[in-house]
Design an enzyme around this catalytic site. Structure first.
Site, PDB file in Angstrom:
ATOM      1  N   GLU A 115       0.643  -1.368   0.086  1.00 26.08           N
ATOM      2  CA  GLU A 115       0.009  -0.050  -0.027  1.00 26.08           C
ATOM      3  C   GLU A 115       0.871   1.115   0.022  1.00 26.08           C
ATOM      4  OE1 GLU A 115      -4.054   1.731   1.807  1.00 26.08           O
ATOM      5  OE2 GLU A 115      -2.838   0.364   3.136  1.00 26.08           O
ATOM      6  N   GLU A 170     -13.252   1.562   0.923  1.00 25.66           N
ATOM      7  CA  GLU A 170     -12.414   1.736   2.323  1.00 25.66           C
ATOM      8  C   GLU A 170     -13.262   3.069   2.892  1.00 25.66           C
ATOM      9  OE1 GLU A 170      -8.639   1.242   4.149  1.00 25.66           O
ATOM     10  OE2 GLU A 170      -8.519   2.919   2.846  1.00 25.66           O
TER      11      GLU A 170
END
Length: 297
Positions: free
Chosen positions: A147, A241
């Site tokens: 990420e 998210e």
């Protein structure tokens, strides 16, 4: 075909079996194809039972983590770095045992605000450690997806280009980028161009708004993002998210500065996100078809 997923903290931050089952049921009810569990401790969970429930519902699963400070694989402290490798290997095994094939999140260094610039030695320690974990993951049928996060959550990888350089230095073919629209909106000069530049190395995508609330109510240009993902032929997992003080995980909420309650009705939020992402991808595909159609008489 892209699978559209949702982060488990939209539903609950608990690892209690009843909460995990409710999370799975809600994920299916809201129309998602995949659940992303975060910070799931195997010691707290009936892994076999959870894997069966995931399969019975026809869901995919991904696991995301952020390495803790005492498990930072870039650390010069060998015990700390070794703990980080142990955490990553445990996460790979958990992902495999749940029937998943992707580990995502902040895997290259400890998650949290750093007060010093990264060093070349830190970079080298991290790439060397992840290269070894990637081989273990490959044998398990699992990929590692790094990420790329904003400067307030990591000092090592803040842009897709940095991530590409990092992957190159590992020498591994089992490490990919985990791009996140929230973080990219902060750090990238042009999010669409960054996605195009990373073509072929994107393994996982988080779709999140600039304030982490309802999609389309912030300042992110999602049309440009969906266009770019379509242009590079990305057809893999995308997960929604979103965080709110409504659902708090002490390990993550403070590190990500979740101070405001941006939503209370998580089912309404989730159904809106599923429709938003689905329509965004479909619109991008239709535009791509139109601009490539030659329409000869």
């Amino acid at each position: 075909m892209a699978r559209i997923g949702i982060h488990s903290f939209v539903w609950s931050a608990s690892s209690a079996q009843s909460e995990l089952e409710r999370t799975l049921a809600n994920t299916r009810e809201a129309g998602f194809d995949l659940i992303e569990f975060s910070y799931l401790d195997p010691a707290d969970v009936d892994i076999g039972g959870l894997a069966k429930r995931i399969a019975d519902l026809g869901l995919g699963v991904a696991i995301s983590i952020g390495l803790p400070g005492d498990g930072d694989i870039s650390s010069a402290d060998k015990a700390v770095a070794a703990r980080g490798v142990e955490i990553l290997n445990e996460t790979v095994a958990l992902t495999r045992d749940l029937g998943g094939r992707k580990v995502a999140g902040i895997l290259s260094a400890g998650h949290g605000l750093q007060l010093e610039a990264p060093t070349r030695d830190q970079w080298s320690r991290s790439t060397a450690a992840l290269a070894k974990v990637a081989e273990t993951a490959k044998a398990a049928g699992v990929t590692l997806n790094l990420e790329i996060v904003n400067r307030f959550e990591s000092n090592l990888l803040n842009t897709a280009a940095q991530g590409l350089a990092f992957i190159e230095d590992t020498g591994s073919d089992n490490i990919f980028l985990h791009l996140d629209t929230f973080h990219m909106n902060i750090e990238e000069a042009d999010v669409g161009l960054a996605i195009r530049h990373a073509a072929g190395k994107i393994g996982y995508v988080h779709i999140g708004e600039s304030h982490r609330g309802f999609l389309g109510t912030g300042n992110i240009d999602f049309a440009a993002i969906f266009d770019a993902l379509t242009a590079v032929g990305y057809a893999d997992d995308l997960s929604f998210e979103s965080f709110s003080s409504e659902i708090v995980d002490e390990n993550l909420s403070k590190k990500t500065a979740i101070w405001r309650n941006l939503w209370a009705d998580n089912m309404a939020l989730a159904k809106h996100a599923r429709a938003f992402i689905g329509l965004g991808l479909e619109t991008a595909r239709r535009k791509a078809e139109l601009v490539s159609a030659r329409h000869k008489p």
